[in-house]
Design a protein around this motif. Structure first.
Motif, PDB file in Angstrom:
ATOM      1  N   ARG A 167       0.820  -1.217   0.000  1.00  9.23           N
ATOM      2  CA  ARG A 167       0.000   0.000   0.000  1.00  9.23           C
ATOM      3  C   ARG A 167       0.849   1.260   0.000  1.00  9.23           C
ATOM      4  NH1 ARG A 167      -4.606  -2.089   3.909  1.00  9.23           N
ATOM      5  NH2 ARG A 167      -3.028  -1.924   5.511  1.00  9.23           N
ATOM      6  N   GLN A 168       2.159   1.088   0.169  1.00 14.83           N
ATOM      7  CA  GLN A 168       3.006   2.230   0.448  1.00 14.83           C
ATOM      8  C   GLN A 168       3.067   3.219  -0.708  1.00 14.83           C
ATOM      9  OE1 GLN A 168       3.992   3.131   3.241  1.00 14.83           O
ATOM     10  NE2 GLN A 168       5.319   4.856   2.687  1.00 14.83           N
ATOM     11  N   ALA A 169       3.149   2.734  -1.933  1.00  9.79           N
ATOM     12  CA  ALA A 169       3.241   3.653  -3.075  1.00  9.79           C
ATOM     13  C   ALA A 169       2.001   4.535  -3.163  1.00  9.79           C
ATOM     14  CB  ALA A 169       3.424   2.868  -4.373  1.00  9.79           C
ATOM     15  N   ALA A 170       0.835   3.942  -2.997  1.00 11.38           N
ATOM     16  CA  ALA A 170      -0.401   4.723  -3.036  1.00 11.38           C
ATOM     17  C   ALA A 170      -0.497   5.656  -1.837  1.00 11.38           C
ATOM     18  CB  ALA A 170      -1.611   3.796  -3.086  1.00 11.38           C
ATOM     19  N   LEU A 171      -0.040   5.199  -0.670  1.00 14.66           N
ATOM     20  CA  LEU A 171      -0.095   6.038   0.523  1.00 14.66           C
ATOM     21  C   LEU A 171       0.821   7.257   0.363  1.00 14.66           C
ATOM     22  CD1 LEU A 171      -1.382   6.206   3.339  1.00 14.66           C
ATOM     23  CD2 LEU A 171       0.621   5.021   4.243  1.00 14.66           C
ATOM     24  N   GLU A 172       1.965   7.057  -0.239  1.00 16.06           N
ATOM     25  CA  GLU A 172       2.865   8.195  -0.455  1.00 16.06           C
ATOM     26  C   GLU A 172       2.263   9.184  -1.451  1.00 16.06           C
ATOM     27  OE1 GLU A 172       6.993   7.737  -0.890  1.00 16.06           O
ATOM     28  OE2 GLU A 172       7.150   5.966   0.402  1.00 16.06           O
ATOM     29  N   ALA A 173       1.602   8.671  -2.503  1.00 17.61           N
ATOM     30  CA  ALA A 173       1.029   9.559  -3.514  1.00 17.61           C
ATOM     31  C   ALA A 173      -0.181  10.316  -2.994  1.00 17.61           C
ATOM     32  CB  ALA A 173       0.644   8.762  -4.756  1.00 17.61           C
ATOM     33  N   LEU A 174      -1.001   9.664  -2.186  1.00 22.19           N
ATOM     34  CA  LEU A 174      -2.282  10.246  -1.775  1.00 22.19           C
ATOM     35  C   LEU A 174      -2.271  10.843  -0.374  1.00 22.19           C
ATOM     36  CD1 LEU A 174      -4.696   7.490  -3.184  1.00 22.19           C
ATOM     37  CD2 LEU A 174      -3.755   9.510  -4.339  1.00 22.19           C
TER      38      LEU A 174
ATOM     39  N   PHE B 210     -11.518   8.834  16.122  1.00 23.06           N
ATOM     40  CA  PHE B 210     -10.416   9.142  15.207  1.00 23.06           C
ATOM     41  C   PHE B 210     -10.956   9.624  13.866  1.00 23.06           C
ATOM     42  CE2 PHE B 210      -7.404   7.941  11.866  1.00 23.06           C
ATOM     43  CZ  PHE B 210      -6.261   8.583  12.300  1.00 23.06           C
ATOM     44  N   PHE B 211     -11.909   8.896  13.305  1.00 24.05           N
ATOM     45  CA  PHE B 211     -12.509   9.317  12.041  1.00 24.05           C
ATOM     46  C   PHE B 211     -13.125  10.709  12.168  1.00 24.05           C
ATOM     47  CE2 PHE B 211     -13.077   4.634  10.947  1.00 24.05           C
ATOM     48  CZ  PHE B 211     -12.099   4.639   9.978  1.00 24.05           C
ATOM     49  N   CYS B 212     -13.881  10.907  13.243  1.00 28.48           N
ATOM     50  CA  CYS B 212     -14.626  12.155  13.410  1.00 28.48           C
ATOM     51  C   CYS B 212     -13.729  13.341  13.753  1.00 28.48           C
ATOM     52  CB  CYS B 212     -15.706  11.978  14.481  1.00 28.48           C
ATOM     53  SG  CYS B 212     -17.038  10.859  13.994  1.00 28.48           S
ATOM     54  N   SER B 213     -12.439  13.086  13.917  1.00 28.59           N
ATOM     55  CA  SER B 213     -11.489  14.158  14.200  1.00 28.59           C
ATOM     56  C   SER B 213     -10.826  14.679  12.934  1.00 28.59           C
ATOM     57  CB  SER B 213     -10.407  13.667  15.179  1.00 28.59           C
ATOM     58  OG  SER B 213     -10.987  13.281  16.404  1.00 28.59           O
ATOM     59  N   SER B 214     -11.353  14.287  11.773  1.00 24.97           N
ATOM     60  CA  SER B 214     -10.755  14.734  10.516  1.00 24.97           C
ATOM     61  C   SER B 214     -11.834  15.216   9.555  1.00 24.97           C
ATOM     62  CB  SER B 214      -9.947  13.605   9.873  1.00 24.97           C
ATOM     63  OG  SER B 214     -10.748  12.473   9.645  1.00 24.97           O
ATOM     64  N   ALA B 215     -11.449  16.133   8.705  1.00 29.70           N
ATOM     65  CA  ALA B 215     -12.375  16.652   7.699  1.00 29.70           C
ATOM     66  C   ALA B 215     -12.567  15.671   6.558  1.00 29.70           C
ATOM     67  CB  ALA B 215     -11.841  17.977   7.151  1.00 29.70           C
ATOM     68  N   LEU B 216     -11.584  14.787   6.350  1.00 34.30           N
ATOM     69  CA  LEU B 216     -11.598  13.828   5.253  1.00 34.30           C
ATOM     70  C   LEU B 216     -10.718  12.665   5.676  1.00 34.30           C
ATOM     71  CD1 LEU B 216     -12.435  13.425   2.177  1.00 34.30           C
ATOM     72  CD2 LEU B 216     -10.235  14.472   1.604  1.00 34.30           C
ATOM     73  N   THR B 217     -11.116  11.430   5.333  1.00 35.08           N
ATOM     74  CA  THR B 217     -10.293  10.278   5.688  1.00 35.08           C
ATOM     75  C   THR B 217      -9.971   9.485   4.435  1.00 35.08           C
ATOM     76  OG1 THR B 217     -10.015   8.489   7.316  1.00 35.08           O
ATOM     77  CG2 THR B 217     -12.148   8.616   6.164  1.00 35.08           C
ATOM     78  N   LEU B 218      -8.801   8.853   4.423  1.00 33.82           N
ATOM     79  CA  LEU B 218      -8.290   8.171   3.238  1.00 33.82           C
ATOM     80  C   LEU B 218      -8.444   6.662   3.359  1.00 33.82           C
ATOM     81  CD1 LEU B 218      -6.625   8.293   0.548  1.00 33.82           C
ATOM     82  CD2 LEU B 218      -4.568   8.091   1.990  1.00 33.82           C
ATOM     83  N   ASN B 219      -8.836   6.041   2.264  1.00 38.19           N
ATOM     84  CA  ASN B 219      -8.832   4.582   2.142  1.00 38.19           C
ATOM     85  C   ASN B 219      -7.826   4.201   1.059  1.00 38.19           C
ATOM     86  OD1 ASN B 219     -10.144   1.744   2.345  1.00 38.19           O
ATOM     87  ND2 ASN B 219     -10.266   2.230   0.162  1.00 38.19           N
ATOM     88  N   VAL B 220      -6.917   3.279   1.402  1.00 43.57           N
ATOM     89  CA  VAL B 220      -5.954   2.765   0.424  1.00 43.57           C
ATOM     90  C   VAL B 220      -6.076   1.244   0.413  1.00 43.57           C
ATOM     91  CG1 VAL B 220      -3.538   2.556  -0.238  1.00 43.57           C
ATOM     92  CG2 VAL B 220      -4.375   4.693   0.757  1.00 43.57           C
ATOM     93  N   THR B 221      -6.264   0.689  -0.769  1.00 42.14           N
ATOM     94  CA  THR B 221      -6.536  -0.731  -0.929  1.00 42.14           C
ATOM     95  C   THR B 221      -5.252  -1.496  -1.208  1.00 42.14           C
ATOM     96  OG1 THR B 221      -8.627  -0.071  -1.926  1.00 42.14           O
ATOM     97  CG2 THR B 221      -8.012  -2.373  -2.153  1.00 42.14           C
ATOM     98  N   ARG B 222      -5.112  -2.672  -0.617  1.00 45.75           N
ATOM     99  CA  ARG B 222      -3.927  -3.494  -0.852  1.00 45.75           C
ATOM    100  C   ARG B 222      -3.884  -3.926  -2.315  1.00 45.75           C
ATOM    101  NH1 ARG B 222      -1.892  -7.056   4.106  1.00 45.75           N
ATOM    102  NH2 ARG B 222      -0.086  -6.865   2.723  1.00 45.75           N
ATOM    103  N   ARG B 223      -2.673  -4.134  -2.815  1.00 46.36           N
ATOM    104  CA  ARG B 223      -2.467  -4.356  -4.244  1.00 46.36           C
ATOM    105  C   ARG B 223      -3.328  -5.492  -4.792  1.00 46.36           C
ATOM    106  NH1 ARG B 223      -0.024  -8.132  -6.752  1.00 46.36           N
ATOM    107  NH2 ARG B 223       0.948  -8.901  -4.843  1.00 46.36           N
TER     108      ARG B 223
END
Length: 374
Positions: free
Chosen positions: A197-204, A248-261
């Motif tokens: 997931r690291q490549a997508a996490l770094e990009a997004l 944790f979710f409610c403490s952010s304006a937007l949350t990210l989902n990254v899917t395993r390869r």
């Protein structure tokens, strides 16, 4: 009906991301009048991070070894309506043999890691939780992944009847709650570190943090290496127990989902985190993958990004637009993606399997293919 399940772990959400899903599903099944018995091997690394000790209304069997528990397992299988083995069950091969030799009305296998299973077989690696003869002996093979994965389970492993049982959320557990103390994050990410997931996490996530130094980013999860590319505006918290996920979710304006390869390449494999965040009323930014639109409408109920520029644009959206998207996603989740809804779908799948009939989920109906085939 009585369901006897041999699984990985329901007691440690640290050790198994699917533990939260099992808790929601067993709770829903029990509320609908069914009896659930869950067998879990008691191993030190889960026992040391246990956050569940019983299944209210059901039975949790923690056992030291397969030989020690086999007589008790057989006694439960003797009057089971449904006997189930899951992927990554610690004694998967032995449990599968016990289930297939049992008089249970329906003998089932639930692959909660189908892309990993199929990728392992394709690469020639041993898949230790699979019976050496494949899955042809089971009356029904359930998959956490839909789409083409169902056909591959039939052609590669000999499954006679397949159906998707997707992720879900218990809205009594994941719901809007007050945020954590302190400033809100502009973008958050909740997930265990995974190299694929690291490549997508770094990009997004990481690169947007570099480009937006005045914004706040938050990560929570386990197993992050010391050389992870932290920046000064990324705030890290180690593993959070499920009870703390909503805050944790409610403490952010937007949350990210990254899917395993493997999941992204297979498609039709929504992470439970998607439904958890949506049920908490938090807007979601996700990487794009085939089948996502069967669960949420991109642009209306979820945001997607493939590049850093797209992620930055999503983070920069007006708050009222993010609020609108979050409300639509929560409405969709409460209607279609709750644990109770999956329990009802499971009932329908099991009934159809007994009758020798097919079953179609909403998601796979949208894809245009029969979800369960014999």
């Amino acid at each position: 009906m009585k369901l006897v399940v041999f699984g990985l772990t329901i007691t440690s959400s640290w050790g198994n991301g699917h533990a939260t899903l099992w808790r929601g599903l067993t709770r829903a099944l029990i509320a609908r009048g069914h009896r659930v018995v869950f067998f879990e091997k008691d191993v030190p690394w889960y026992a040391g991070a246990r956050d569940l000790w019983e299944i209210p209304g059901g039975e949790l069997v923690l056992y030291p070894s397969w030989d020690a528990v086999l007589p008790y397992a057989r006694s439960h299988l003797a009057d089971a309506d449904v006997a189930m083995v899951t992927s990554y069950c610690a004694d998967g091969v032995q449990a599968a043999r016990a289930v297939l030799d049992s008089p249970a009305q329906l003998r089932t296998f639930y692959d909660m890691d189908t892309p990993v299973t199929l990728d392992g077989l394709k690469s020639g690696r041993e898949v230790p939780y699979l019976p050496p003869e494949g899955l042809g002996g089971f009356d029904l093979v359930l998959s956490f992944t839909g789409g083409s994965a169902l056909e591959q389970l039939r052609t590669t492993l000999g499954a006679r009847r397949t159906a998707p049982l997707y992720g879900h959320v218990d809205p009594d557990v994941h719901r809007p709650v007050p945020p954590l103390e302190g400033p809100r994050a502009d973008l958050s990410y909740l997930g265990t570190y995974a190299e694929d997931r690291q490549a997508a996490l770094e990009a997004l996530f990481i690169e947007p943090a570099r480009r937006m130094p005045g914004h706040r980013f938050a990560i929570a999860g386990a197993q992050y290496p010391h050389d992870f590319p932290w920046t000064g505006n990324v705030f890290f918290q180690r593993h959070l127990p499920p009870a703390d996920h909503p805050a944790f979710f409610c403490s952010s304006a937007l949350t990210l989902n990254v899917t395993r390869r493997a999941m992204a390449e297979m498609g039709f494999c929504p992470s439970g985190r998607l439904f958890e965040a949506a049920a908490c009323g938090v807007p979601i930014l996700s990487d794009a993958w085939d089948g996502l639109d069967a669960f949420f409408a991109p642009g209306d109920e979820i945001l997607t990004a493939s590049t850093t520029d797209e992620a930055v644009a999503a983070i920069s959206l007006p708050r009222d637009e993010l609020t609108r998207i979050a409300a639509a996603a929560r409405e969709r989740t409460l209607a279609a993606h709750t644990s109770e809804r999956r329990a009802m779908e499971l009932e329908e799948m099991l009934d159809a399997a007994v009758r020798g009939e097919g079953w179609r989920s909403d998601a796979d109906a949208a894809e245009g293919s029969l979800a369960m085939e014999a």
